[in-house]
Scaffold this motif. Sequence first.
Motif, PDB file in Angstrom:
ATOM      1  N   TYR A  46      -7.511 -18.889  -5.609  1.00 27.70           N
ATOM      2  CA  TYR A  46      -8.832 -18.433  -4.046  1.00 27.70           C
ATOM      3  C   TYR A  46      -8.506 -17.120  -4.065  1.00 27.70           C
ATOM      4  N   VAL A  49     -11.913 -16.592  -4.970  1.00 29.12           N
ATOM      5  CA  VAL A  49     -12.927 -16.829  -3.308  1.00 29.12           C
ATOM      6  C   VAL A  49     -12.839 -15.992  -3.042  1.00 29.12           C
ATOM      7  N   ALA A  50     -12.050 -15.195  -2.395  1.00 28.26           N
ATOM      8  CA  ALA A  50     -10.991 -14.317  -1.414  1.00 28.26           C
ATOM      9  C   ALA A  50     -12.854 -12.332  -1.781  1.00 28.26           C
ATOM     10  N   ARG A  52     -15.529 -12.884  -3.747  1.00 26.31           N
ATOM     11  CA  ARG A  52     -16.680 -13.432  -3.578  1.00 26.31           C
ATOM     12  C   ARG A  52     -16.479 -13.374  -2.191  1.00 26.31           C
ATOM     13  N   ILE A  53     -16.117 -13.461  -0.980  1.00 28.53           N
ATOM     14  CA  ILE A  53     -16.101 -13.633   0.301  1.00 28.53           C
ATOM     15  C   ILE A  53     -16.625 -12.027   0.737  1.00 28.53           C
ATOM     16  N   ALA A  54     -15.716 -11.133   0.062  1.00 32.91           N
ATOM     17  CA  ALA A  54     -15.862 -10.116   0.253  1.00 32.91           C
ATOM     18  C   ALA A  54     -16.799  -9.013  -0.462  1.00 32.91           C
ATOM     19  N   VAL A  56     -19.212 -11.422  -0.295  1.00 37.95           N
ATOM     20  CA  VAL A  56     -20.829 -11.210   0.289  1.00 37.95           C
ATOM     21  C   VAL A  56     -20.726 -10.862   1.529  1.00 37.95           C
ATOM     22  N   ALA A  57     -19.587 -10.211   2.105  1.00 39.08           N
ATOM     23  CA  ALA A  57     -19.082  -9.718   3.189  1.00 39.08           C
ATOM     24  C   ALA A  57     -20.484  -8.676   3.439  1.00 39.08           C
TER      25      ALA A  57
END
Length: 65
Positions: A46, A49-50, A52-54, A56-57
């Motif tokens: 997790y 994933v966090a 990666r999300i940052a 991509v954002a």
Amino acid sequence: MWRARLPRVARLRAVVSAVIGVDTIDMDAANAMGVIVGHGAMPENYLGVAARIAAVAMAAVEATC
């Protein structure tokens, strides 16, 4: 729900939940079928994933500027 679907997946040997806990899995049905149940929510998963999300954002914001 699980008991109705299990006969269609007779070769199923294991189920891994991507979230913490196995609340959405019918443990009685899985045990009756001999299916191994586990969860894969490890800190490394997790946190990755966090991150990666940052990323991509930030890329999306940069692309729109």
